[in-house]
Design a protein around this motif. Sequence first.
Motif, PDB file in Angstrom:
ATOM      1  N   SER A 269      -5.810  -4.520  10.085  1.00 49.40           N
ATOM      2  CA  SER A 269      -5.764  -5.196   8.956  1.00 49.40           C
ATOM      3  C   SER A 269      -5.275  -3.873   8.016  1.00 49.40           C
ATOM      4  O   SER A 269      -4.666  -3.843   7.089  1.00 49.40           O
ATOM      5  CB  SER A 269      -7.183  -5.440   8.273  1.00 49.40           C
TER       6      SER A 269
ATOM      7  N   ALA B 170      -0.419 -11.701   7.048  1.00 49.62           N
ATOM      8  CA  ALA B 170      -0.414 -10.774   7.862  1.00 49.62           C
ATOM      9  C   ALA B 170       0.069 -11.021   9.399  1.00 49.62           C
ATOM     10  O   ALA B 170       0.528  -9.981   9.969  1.00 49.62           O
ATOM     11  CB  ALA B 170      -2.025 -10.695   8.112  1.00 49.62           C
TER      12      ALA B 170
ATOM     13  N   LEU C  70      -3.030 -10.571  -2.317  1.00 48.88           N
ATOM     14  CA  LEU C  70      -1.595 -10.568  -2.332  1.00 48.88           C
ATOM     15  C   LEU C  70      -1.006 -12.063  -2.488  1.00 48.88           C
ATOM     16  O   LEU C  70       0.069 -11.919  -3.425  1.00 48.88           O
ATOM     17  CB  LEU C  70      -1.077  -9.889  -0.881  1.00 48.88           C
TER      18      LEU C  70
ATOM     19  N   VAL D  32      -1.788  -3.471   8.069  1.00 50.32           N
ATOM     20  CA  VAL D  32      -1.069  -4.622   7.064  1.00 50.32           C
ATOM     21  C   VAL D  32      -1.063  -3.983   5.657  1.00 50.32           C
ATOM     22  O   VAL D  32      -0.153  -3.891   4.826  1.00 50.32           O
ATOM     23  CB  VAL D  32      -1.959  -5.800   7.179  1.00 50.32           C
ATOM     24  N   VAL D  33      -2.382  -3.289   5.084  1.00 49.31           N
ATOM     25  CA  VAL D  33      -2.449  -2.889   3.803  1.00 49.31           C
ATOM     26  C   VAL D  33      -1.283  -1.641   3.737  1.00 49.31           C
ATOM     27  O   VAL D  33      -0.602  -1.542   2.583  1.00 49.31           O
ATOM     28  CB  VAL D  33      -3.896  -2.296   3.854  1.00 49.31           C
TER      29      VAL D  33
ATOM     30  N   VAL E  55       7.262  -6.933   5.648  1.00 50.31           N
ATOM     31  CA  VAL E  55       6.558  -7.542   4.637  1.00 50.31           C
ATOM     32  C   VAL E  55       7.284  -8.619   3.855  1.00 50.31           C
ATOM     33  O   VAL E  55       6.785  -9.714   3.578  1.00 50.31           O
ATOM     34  CB  VAL E  55       6.110  -6.578   3.649  1.00 50.31           C
TER      35      VAL E  55
ATOM     36  N   VAL F  11       2.104  -3.121   3.474  1.00 52.41           N
ATOM     37  CA  VAL F  11       2.467  -3.670   1.976  1.00 52.41           C
ATOM     38  C   VAL F  11       2.662  -2.548   0.806  1.00 52.41           C
ATOM     39  O   VAL F  11       3.410  -2.690   0.005  1.00 52.41           O
ATOM     40  CB  VAL F  11       1.112  -4.653   1.597  1.00 52.41           C
ATOM     41  N   LYS F  12       1.774  -1.560   1.039  1.00 51.50           N
ATOM     42  CA  LYS F  12       1.764  -0.254  -0.042  1.00 51.50           C
ATOM     43  C   LYS F  12       3.089   0.370   0.213  1.00 51.50           C
ATOM     44  O   LYS F  12       3.695   0.534  -0.897  1.00 51.50           O
ATOM     45  CB  LYS F  12       0.681   0.583   0.259  1.00 51.50           C
TER      46      LYS F  12
ATOM     47  N   ARG G 129      -8.842  -7.000   1.223  1.00 50.92           N
ATOM     48  CA  ARG G 129      -7.950  -5.868   1.281  1.00 50.92           C
ATOM     49  C   ARG G 129      -6.737  -5.665   1.006  1.00 50.92           C
ATOM     50  O   ARG G 129      -6.171  -4.752   0.384  1.00 50.92           O
ATOM     51  CB  ARG G 129      -8.000  -5.511   3.114  1.00 50.92           C
ATOM     52  N   THR G 130      -5.823  -6.820   0.751  1.00 49.80           N
ATOM     53  CA  THR G 130      -4.569  -6.638   0.243  1.00 49.80           C
ATOM     54  C   THR G 130      -4.663  -7.031  -1.392  1.00 49.80           C
ATOM     55  O   THR G 130      -3.501  -7.229  -1.973  1.00 49.80           O
ATOM     56  CB  THR G 130      -3.609  -7.664   0.907  1.00 49.80           C
TER      57      THR G 130
ATOM     58  N   SER H   3      -7.732 -10.817   2.426  1.00 50.92           N
ATOM     59  CA  SER H   3      -7.291 -11.093   0.944  1.00 50.92           C
ATOM     60  C   SER H   3      -7.858 -10.083   0.152  1.00 50.92           C
ATOM     61  O   SER H   3      -7.072  -9.488  -0.797  1.00 50.92           O
ATOM     62  CB  SER H   3      -7.920 -12.345   0.463  1.00 50.92           C
TER      63      SER H   3
ATOM     64  N   CYS I  50      -2.754 -15.620   3.304  1.00 51.80           N
ATOM     65  CA  CYS I  50      -2.983 -14.169   3.501  1.00 51.80           C
ATOM     66  C   CYS I  50      -2.889 -13.781   4.897  1.00 51.80           C
ATOM     67  O   CYS I  50      -2.326 -12.994   5.564  1.00 51.80           O
ATOM     68  CB  CYS I  50      -4.197 -13.804   2.583  1.00 51.80           C
TER      69      CYS I  50
END
Length: 463
Positions: free
Chosen positions: A447, A116, A39, A450-451, A311, A454-455, A35-36, A33, A112
């Motif tokens: 992780s 992921a 989201l 995942v980041v 995503v 998302v980006k 790190r994102t 949560s 979250c």
Amino acid sequence: MMEIIENINSVVNNFIWGVPAMLCIFGVGLYLSIRTHFLQIRKFPYAIKTTIGRMFRKRNASDGALTPFQAVCTALAATVGTGNIAGVAGAIAIGGPGAVFWMWISALLGMCTKFAEVTLAVHFREKNTNGDLVGGPMYYIKNGLGEKWIWLAYLFAAFGVLTVFGTGNATQVNTITTAINSALLNYHVISEGAVSTSNLIIGIVITVLVGMILLGGIKRIGQVTEKLVPFMALLYIVLALGVVLMNIRVLPAVFVSIIRGAFQPSAVTGGVVGSMFMSMKKGVSRGIFSNEAGLGTGSIAHACADTRKPVKQGMFGIFEVFADTIVICTLTALVILCSQVPVNYGAAAGAELTIQGFTSVYGDWVSIFTAVAMCCFAFSTILGWGLYGARCIEFLFSEKVIKPFMVAYSLVAILGATVNLGLMWSIAETFNGLMAIPNLIALFLLSGTVVKLVKDYLATGEE
């Protein structure tokens, strides 16, 4: 010998579903949560628009795949089970109303975690020799972490195979037979002496139905779950809301008891539940066990989705936890608390407490509905876990073992209906918890992926 096995399993089970394991699941959810940038909260409106908005859009999936909606229904089929009816009642009885608050917190972080899991499962999935899309924790460990971590993937798959026969099948069939026999005995359709015959007939019927659906392949599983899950969930939600609306005057006091009970449980339970820790433990463990965020199992179904955007499918993971825990589990809690049925705090309780909440408003006839609901919930869980088991055993061996596995898995329903399996329930629950360990390690190590995903997705400006 049996006593030794029971003692060993008890120690392992208490650890797996105890404080250390819950802290790990809680911790990984919080880590993801952060790190994102949370989201699941920032993009919650988008997640709902992306999921509910696409549910009513008719489309066909390619061969060997599910539509995104069928994928989430198959995943929900496994998570929305009898635990939503019986498990929440048990959490309130042992942990007090405050357990509901901690269930919400675990769901908030679990959104979250599940996001992921689904995103990674779609990103790192493969196609098998039959042309079916396959994925899940074993594949994102293998393809995301590389060969040196392959042992972790095999560990997850092995625990998965050992889990499905008990958690996914036998215990669920046992719930179905109990629910049906209870309704039949209540209305004097059968006598006590005919219960064993009834169990055998129910077991055979379930075996045939499960076999026909699972052997029909991924598409047939999706076609059944996309009809069964929305039907059973909506029916349960409507009747539960009816109980709440009929007792709307006590709703503010119920929410006060939930919030106050989370931090001062003794003030709400009359001193029976005196520990905030007990309230937290029961709420968190109920949330985890219900939505399976952290176990990685749901991502196996999502990996079958006919989509090219990991995503976007991950948003279904957020919706899944929301629907399972925030909506259905909360409504179960409100049925019990708003109806003001007597709760024997500190003592174990199950579905009967939820049933009392319904009957206090609708009368005895609603026991038939609860029997039907529990049957639907349990049957859908059998189908979802059947897919999970097939994917796990395929990863360990090959596609050639899938059909023999499906046959064996279907036949277990007869055992679940007719035999007192005793220790198997507890052992299956232990293996279920053990699945979380390799999955949580993988989520922590991946992780960064995942980041980045998302980006990259948000940078396209598609939303």
